[in-house]
Write a protein that holds these residues in place. Structure first.
Motif, PDB file in Angstrom:
ATOM      1  N   CYS A  91       0.837  -1.202   0.000  1.00 27.53           N
ATOM      2  CA  CYS A  91       0.000   0.000   0.000  1.00 27.53           C
ATOM      3  C   CYS A  91       0.873   1.254   0.000  1.00 27.53           C
ATOM      4  N   THR A  94      -0.541   4.455   1.556  1.00 24.58           N
ATOM      5  CA  THR A  94      -0.654   4.470   3.018  1.00 24.58           C
ATOM      6  C   THR A  94       0.638   4.997   3.641  1.00 24.58           C
ATOM      7  N   ASP A  98      -1.352   8.077   4.981  1.00 21.03           N
ATOM      8  CA  ASP A  98      -2.169   7.734   6.146  1.00 21.03           C
ATOM      9  C   ASP A  98      -1.336   7.343   7.357  1.00 21.03           C
ATOM     10  N   ASP A  99      -0.228   6.656   7.102  1.00 19.25           N
ATOM     11  CA  ASP A  99       0.642   6.239   8.208  1.00 19.25           C
ATOM     12  C   ASP A  99       2.084   6.462   7.777  1.00 19.25           C
TER      13      ASP A  99
ATOM     14  N   ASP B  11      -7.044   0.535  16.876  1.00 20.67           N
ATOM     15  CA  ASP B  11      -7.502   0.753  15.504  1.00 20.67           C
ATOM     16  C   ASP B  11      -6.368   0.437  14.523  1.00 20.67           C
ATOM     17  N   ARG B  13      -5.897   1.607  11.866  1.00 20.39           N
ATOM     18  CA  ARG B  13      -5.455   2.829  11.181  1.00 20.39           C
ATOM     19  C   ARG B  13      -4.624   3.729  12.080  1.00 20.39           C
ATOM     20  N   PRO B  15      -1.667   5.410  13.239  1.00 19.48           N
ATOM     21  CA  PRO B  15      -0.499   5.521  12.356  1.00 19.48           C
ATOM     22  C   PRO B  15       0.827   5.174  13.030  1.00 19.48           C
ATOM     23  N   HIS B  19       1.038  -1.325   9.209  1.00 22.78           N
ATOM     24  CA  HIS B  19       0.548  -1.756   7.891  1.00 22.78           C
ATOM     25  C   HIS B  19       1.641  -2.343   7.006  1.00 22.78           C
TER      26      HIS B  19
END
Lengths: 225, 224, 256
Positions: A91, A94, A98-99, B11, B13, B15, B19
């Motif tokens: 991703c 992302t 987002d991160d 969560d 998400r 940060p 991920h």
């Protein structure tokens, strides 16, 4: 952007313009854009153009790790310790929006290990037209598209085309072969972007990325002013 | 104590860099050991009851206020694979960065100053849970859940697994998650009196082996 | 606690004899744990652990202690694999190994495999305490069941402390009664043999060994201290030993 607020203790937020010791950190410029538009080639050209005048480093965000970093290494535009690859877990958007924590780690580590730096280029993995960089990660961003991707991209807009600090339309040498209308692209880009600048470039031959390099120079001068 | 703070911290998400890590799922997919929802569930259950329990125990102990330095050393001893120690420290540093912006406080600043290259993520997680007003059980749940949610979402991307199947796996693991969190809190309470040696040290050979094979590969999607 | 089981503690104490050799002031067998001194090589004393009866069974608690004191070079092996079996009265069997190695001393702890037969419930614990200048080579191999047999339950813990600091603390639970997922893709994935080779050497402090994979199922893991762990899984005991032997050769070359 909230670049100059005071922060007690070590910096916790990437956009803070100063390092924990109070010195000004490097300018961070993001390069985003669709797959194959020439982001990595532009980064390589910028490194060649600027490496004698600025202390610089590169962070790549590959879809598959290290491909872009290894391209830059093969091109020998920078010594290996000045190039860091960040994995994005499939991703890329992302990791730049987002991160941003892994990218922040990477830019800070570069400043720690090879600094002081004037400029860090953060290259996004190839993504779609909506992928933009977080303001927590970069101070300015360049969006790279190319004529072969379709001359209607500027008209379609999207956050990258519309809001990037600089839009680069790459591979202009291919325009006759793919039937791209450069004048129309310029007109559409102006309509989408207002006064924000657009550069048309071909990296095959002169002047290459000279215009983009000039834009980066001006940004770097303003950053340290 | 705020229950909503747990939702913020847990969560996916949030940060903190998770991920980009698959928790060993990418290596297992590449080795042909995860091929679908059933083997993903088996993988997750194995990870949960080994490194997941260790992480949950470390997080719970940190949330109880056990010295992070002692816990960090205990995490090192329980993480023989250098690739996993490096990933844990990196994730710990990233978590702390996000948490210091989210719940600013002196304890988090002190942890960052004490571990400039990052504390093991579960240790950081426990201290962050404290800063967010959460207790040891919350920290344990959070660590246990992360030990399976990461591999599940990574497998969705790696195998184009039906996301509903992956979420179903997580839902079926819920009783195991509760059980592991309970074990972790009990171990953490013991460790608070007897020291970090009392924490579980469960290991999973293939996670360690896979982590080093993965780190040596030139081409990969996830950092670990 | 099951009182019908056997409790036995065997002790070995080795120390340098001051003439480049190693003496064994204590070599104490106990019940089923019989110790034999065999022909040594160079200054190294060799001891063989001979199982005088099969075990440990459910309810048994075996302990083996070996102390390598200053100047000692001690190598301990076993005559045959250890077979853990269920006892008549059931219940957990315990097998503890307690090792200490002094500054300048060296211990090679290389027993044969531990085989967990169907129905066994074994709790195995190995703790090695090393002085800062001590050297250790330790191998443990767990085999889940005899050929074609469903394995019994095993919970093993391996702890290495150097100068009082815990450098490795690792539990492995597998077989009957182990937590879910033990035979899944994260833990053993159908492999029936798992092994650890632990090498500690003061030289590693300044010349660390790099992490590397020796095969798809065997890796060399430098620990957060002057020690290296080789972790391996294999379909059976023979293939596992082959992997660990190759790793041992590699590491003894590095630490020589």
């Amino acid at each position: 952007m909230h670049l100059d607020h005071a922060h007690p203790g070590p910096a916790a937020v990437g956009a803070d313009a100063r390092c924990p010791d109070g010195t000004r950190r490097a300018l961070r410029i993001g390069l985003g854009g669709p797959v194959g538009s020439g982001k990595t080639a532009t980064v390589a050209a910028l490194c060649r153009a600027l490496r004698t005048e600025l202390s610089l480093a590169v962070v790549t965000n590959d879809i598959y790790t290290r491909e872009d970093a290894e391209f830059l290494l093969r091109q020998a535009v920078l010594p290996p310790e000045r190039i860091t690859a960040v994995e994005t877990g499939a991703c890329p958007h992302t990791a730049i929006r987002d991160d941003i924590s892994a990218n922040l780690e990477a830019v800070e580590e570069l400043e720690d290990t090879v600094g002081p730096l004037d400029l860090i280029l953060v290259e996004s993995g190839g993504d779609n037209l909506t992928a933009t960089f977080s303001k927590g990660l970069v101070d300015a961003q360049i969006f790279v598209i190319d004529v072969a991707g379709g001359d209607d991209i500027p008209r379609k807009g999207g956050p990258g085309v519309t809001t990037a600090d600089l839009l680069v339309v790459n591979k202009t040498d291919l325009a006759p072969y793919v039937g791209a209308d450069l004048a129309r692209m310029a007109f559409d880009a102006r309509a989408q972007r207002g006064e924000l600048p657009v550069v048309f470039q071909s990296l095959r031959g002169e002047p290459g990325a000279a215009e983009v390099a000039d834009w980066v120079r001006r940004r770097a001068a303003a950053w340290t002013a | 104590m705020s229950r909503a703070a747990l939702l913020v911290l847990a969560d996916g998400r949030f940060p903190a860099g998770g991920h980009a890590h698959s928790g060993g799922a990418e290596a297992a997919v590449r080795a042909g050991r995860i091929t679908g929802a059933a083997s993903l569930e088996d993988f997750c259950r194995g990870r949960l009851t080994t490194s997941g329990l260790v992480a949950a125990s470390l997080a719970a102990a940190a949330a109880l206020g056990v010295d992070p330095g002692e816990l960090d050393a205990a995490a090192d001893a329980r993480t023989p694979a250098p690739a996993l120690r490096a990933a844990a420290r990196k994730l710990g540093r990233q978590l702390l960065r996000a948490a210091r912006a989210t719940w600013p406080c002196g304890e988090l600043d002190a942890l960052a100053a004490r571990f400039p290259t990052g504390a093991h993520q579960p240790v950081a997680l426990g201290v962050v849970a404290r800063a967010a007003g959460l207790d040891a059980r919350d920290a344990a749940h959070c660590a246990a859940y992360e030990s399976v949610s990461g591999p599940a979402s990574a497998t969705v991307r790696l195998l184009s697994l039906d996301p509903f199947d992956a979420t179903g796996v997580l839902a079926r693991l819920a009783p195991d998650l509760d059980h592991v969190a309970g074990q972790a809190v009990r171990a953490a309470r013991t460790a608070a009196h007897e020291g970090a040696d009392a924490l579980p040290a469960c290991s999973a050979p293939l996670l360690e082996i896979g982590a080093e094979l993965h780190a040596a590969r030139p081409v990969r999607l996830f950092a670990s | 606690m099951n009182t019908t089981g056997v409790r036995a503690t065997a002790r070995i104490r080795a120390r340098g004899d001051g003439r480049g050799g190693t003496s064994l002031p204590v070599l104490a067998s106990d019940g089923p744990l019989a110790l034999r001194r065999t022909r040594g090589s160079g200054g190294e004393a060799h001891v063989l652990l001979v199982g005088a009866m099969s075990g440990p069974l459910g309810g048994d608690h075996f302990t083996v202690r070996a102390d390598a004191e200053p100047g000692a070079r001690l190598r301990v092996g076993s005559a045959a694999a250890t077979l853990a079996l269920p006892g008549q009265h059931g219940g957990e069997a315990r097998h503890d190994v307690r090792l200490t190695v002094a500054d300048g001393a060296e211990l090679h702890w290389l027993p044969e495999q531990l085989i967990c037969a169907r129905g066994c419930e074994l709790r195995m614990s190995t703790e090695a305490d090393l002085a800062p200048g001590a050297r250790l080579v330790l191998r443990e191999e767990q085999v889940l069941g005899r050929v074609g047999e469903q394995p019994g339950g095993l919970a093993g813990r391996l702890t290495l402390r150097i100068a009082g600091r815990t450098v490795l603390d690792q539990e492995l639970a597998c077989g009957a009664g182990a937590p879910g997922g033990w035979d899944g893709p994260a833990v053993l994935a159908g492999h029936r043999a798992a092994g650890q080779l632990l090498v500690a050497h003061p030289r590693f402090a300044e010349h660390p060994v790099a992490a590397r994979a020796l095969s798809e199922t065997t890796v060399v893991l430098p620990l957060a201290g002057p020690a290296v762990l080789v972790t391996a899984v294999a379909p059976d005991a023979l293939l596992l030993r082959r992997e660990l032997d190759a790793a041992l050769e590699l590491l003894t070359t590095v630490s020589a």
